[in-house]
Enzyme design. Structure first.
Site, PDB file in Angstrom:
ATOM      1  CE  LYS A   1      -3.792   0.265   2.453  1.00 30.48           C
ATOM      2  NZ  LYS A   1      -4.750   0.415   3.587  1.00 30.48           N
TER       3      LYS A   1
ATOM      4  CD  GLU B   1       8.395  -7.557   6.750  1.00 29.64           C
ATOM      5  OE1 GLU B   1       8.127  -7.956   7.896  1.00 29.64           O
ATOM      6  OE2 GLU B   1       8.001  -6.449   6.293  1.00 29.64           O
TER       7      GLU B   1
ATOM      8  N   GLY C   1      -5.481  -4.016   5.033  1.00 35.13           N
ATOM      9  CA  GLY C   1      -4.731  -5.051   4.329  1.00 35.13           C
ATOM     10  C   GLY C   1      -5.401  -6.404   4.317  1.00 35.13           C
ATOM     11  NE  ARG C   2      -7.371  -7.213  10.373  1.00 37.13           N
ATOM     12  CZ  ARG C   2      -6.785  -6.080  10.728  1.00 37.13           C
ATOM     13  NH1 ARG C   2      -5.651  -5.720  10.147  1.00 37.13           N
ATOM     14  NH2 ARG C   2      -7.315  -5.291  11.631  1.00 37.13           N
TER      15      ARG C   2
ATOM     16  CD  GLU D   1      -2.803  -7.831  10.918  1.00 44.62           C
ATOM     17  OE1 GLU D   1      -1.656  -8.300  10.954  1.00 44.62           O
ATOM     18  OE2 GLU D   1      -3.318  -7.330   9.897  1.00 44.62           O
TER      19      GLU D   1
ATOM     20  CG  HIS E   1      -4.122 -39.401   9.662  1.00 48.50           C
ATOM     21  ND1 HIS E   1      -4.110 -40.722  10.047  1.00 48.50           N
ATOM     22  CD2 HIS E   1      -5.205 -39.249   8.855  1.00 48.50           C
ATOM     23  CE1 HIS E   1      -5.124 -41.364   9.474  1.00 48.50           C
ATOM     24  NE2 HIS E   1      -5.804 -40.484   8.747  1.00 48.50           N
TER      25      HIS E   1
ATOM     26  CE  LYS F   1       4.554  -3.768   9.340  1.00 49.27           C
ATOM     27  NZ  LYS F   1       3.583  -3.010   8.521  1.00 49.27           N
TER      28      LYS F   1
END
Length: 548
Positions: free
Chosen positions: A205, A211, A266-267, A352, A383, A505
């Site tokens: 954004k 990162e 963002g999410r 979040e 399993h 951050k």
């Protein structure tokens, strides 16, 4: 000072009811029509919550709690565009991203729905050009590899959707997602890529995410090192960002920047330009079908009475489990291999959003918010960690997500998958008594029988989709989005900021040199010690190289 929701009479009534709640076995015996009374349908999916430890009294009180907390008016305020994200003074309008073409939505005097459809048209033009082979790399070859570089919502949503919708993918396009700043992630993505036919989609954004930019710079250097002229970089990079200037400085042409807006967190952003990789992979028609499915759920959330409202019911079940039954985790078990990344996506969406400990008024909460969410695709999860779900000392509710349609077409597989899913939820609910075990195995010592006893009484919900399509996927994700919002209203927290992400951050930027002498004096001895250990290791490595 506002009264905490946990101090209200309704909260106390709910706690009293939870303390006296019958077992699931007793609840089913008392009500032969329990499935009918505790299930609801909408948007091509059925929610069965009859295996939750809840009765009519608790359900009615939970609905009253939703009304006490003003879920309906808060919902309407969000959908109107009020700045309900009060810590950032922003509206929350991811629902506008999926409005049909031709509808209007005014925010501060501007029709933002028109802006949304302008970007959708830009996405269609570009994705069609790539998919049809008209977008060419620096040597005149068509694009064959797409690498999405992002993190968090810029990675998890598109990746989840692309895996889920793989049957609609274009077979001559390969797709990779790079998120981790660990260089192994981008190195593996580039290992078999051809720079002449690779397109990088950089999703950030602000275009300052550490990162994402670290990986993007590495990709850019890789292109230049393989002979791509600097002036042709624009053929291999597009940006999903609000910062056109920073993208241009990186080498991305302004016309290759796809904008989105700060009113979509963002999410909650895969419905925006962040979904470009989805459009590239499965086509813009299918992406828009996904938007249509989400919009259908938006309408259901906005219009259905709370008693039949799927997001509200799911939210209240979660509040009941977490706050009144004391069950603080949630397992997500999608019984569909292509939903393998749904648990990871929902981890971010739920934890979040609602992993907060202060109310909207800044008061410390005195109750738990957000489940601890994890999961794995069925039947693999059976399993792996289902042993704990069945017999562990910690009781963990589960959301089973299952698809009725057999789109694989391989004899026996879908029947076995559905049978396993339904068997798991039945076993968790009803268990297996000592008497049943003894009847099967005979008069063995109790130490041999006890490990085979299942207490049951472990809550589950089953979300049954008619089929897995772009439309149903969109509706399902919107369902969970609205569920999270409703829970935030009940808990009186802001679901749309994420200040907890920011501290790490900023500290990472201070430590980026890994120089123990450069850190502030107030750094703890552990952090300083770790930096010194890295320095000693680097010095040893340098000496060994010199001696070789």
């Amino acid at each position: 000072m506002a009264i905490s929701v946990s101090r209200t009479p309704l909260w106390c009534l709910l706690q009293q009811r939870a303390n006296n709640m019958p077992s699931l076995k007793d609840l089913f015996q008392a009500d032969p029509q329990r499935f009918t009374h505790f299930s609801a349908s909408a948007c091509g999916m059925l929610l069965d919550y009859s295996k939750q430890r809840i009765d009519t009294t608790a359900k009615l009180n939970l609905l009253a709690l939703a009304r006490q907390q003003e879920v309906e008016s808060r919902r309407d305020a969000m959908l109107r565009g009020e700045a309900i994200n009060h810590t950032e003074n922003r509206a929350v309008l991811h629902t506008v991203l999926r409005l049909p073409r031709g509808e209007t939505f005014n925010l501060n005097g501007e029709n933002i729905a028109a802006d949304v459809h302008k970007v959708l048209a830009q996405m269609r033009s570009f994705s069609d050009a790539v998919r049809e082979g008209r977008w060419l790399g620096y040597t005149g070859k068509s694009i064959r590899t797409i690498v999405n570089i992002g993190i968090g919502g810029s990675d998890l949503g598109p990746q989840m959707a692309c895996i889920a919708l793989a049957p609609w993918s274009q077979k001559n396009l390969s797709l990779h997602f790079v998120s981790n700043v660990d260089g192994r992630h981008v190195a593996d993505a580039l290992a078999n890529a051809d720079p002449e036919t690779t397109l990088f989609v950089v999703a950030s954004k602000t275009f300052v995410t550490m990162e994402t930019l670290t990986n993007a710079r590495t990709a850019r250097e890789w292109m230049l090192a393989h002979g791509c002229p600097a002036e042709q970089i624009r053929q291999h990079f597009v940006a999903l960002s609000t910062n056109v200037e920073a993208a241009a400085e990186f080498g991305i042409a302004p016309e290759n920047v796809f904008p989105f807006w700060n009113w979509a967190g963002g999410r909650y952003s895969m419905w925006s330009a962040i979904g470009l990789s989805i459009a590239l992979y499965v086509g813009m028609d299918k992406f828009e079908e996904m938007l249509a499915g989400a919009h259908e759920m938006d309408l259901h959330f906005a219009q259905a009475p709370l008693e039949q409202n799927l997001p509200v019911l799911m939210a209240l079940i979660g509040v009941w489990n977490i706050n009144f039954l004391g069950l603080q985790a949630l397992s997500i078990a999608p019984y569909h291999q292509r939903m393998t990344r749904v648990p990871a996506y929902l981890q971010q969406l739920e934890m979040e959003s609602n992993g907060k400990s202060v109310t909207r008024e800044g008061q410390r909460v005195d109750y738990t918010t957000s489940p601890i969410l994890f999961g794995e695709a069925g039947t693999n999860g059976q399993h792996a960690y289902f042993q704990l779900l069945h017999q562990g000392a910690t009781i963990i509710p589960t959301d089973f997500i299952v698809v009725a349609e057999d789109d694989a077409g391989l004899p026996g597989h879908n029947k076995a998958l559905l049978a396993n899913c339904f068997a798991q939820s039945k076993a968790m609910a009803l268990g297996k008594s000592m008497q049943e075990v003894r009847a099967e195995l005979g008069d063995l010592p109790e130490k041999m029988l006890a490990p085979r006893v299942f207490e049951g009484n472990r809550p589950t919900s089953t979300l049954l989709l008619d089929s897995l399509t772009p439309r149903s996927l969109g509706a399902m994700i919107a369902l969970y989005e609205h569920k999270v919002f409703v829970q935030s209203v009940i808990w009186d927290i802001n679901a749309f900021d994420q200040w907890g992400v920011e501290l790490g951050k900023s500290l990472a930027q201070q430590l980026i040199s890994l120089d123990p002498d450069a850190v502030k004096e107030d750094y703890d001895s552990s952090t300083r010690g770790l930096l010194q250990a890295i320095r000693r290791r680097d010095k040893t490595t340098q000496i060994n190289k010199q001696l070789q």
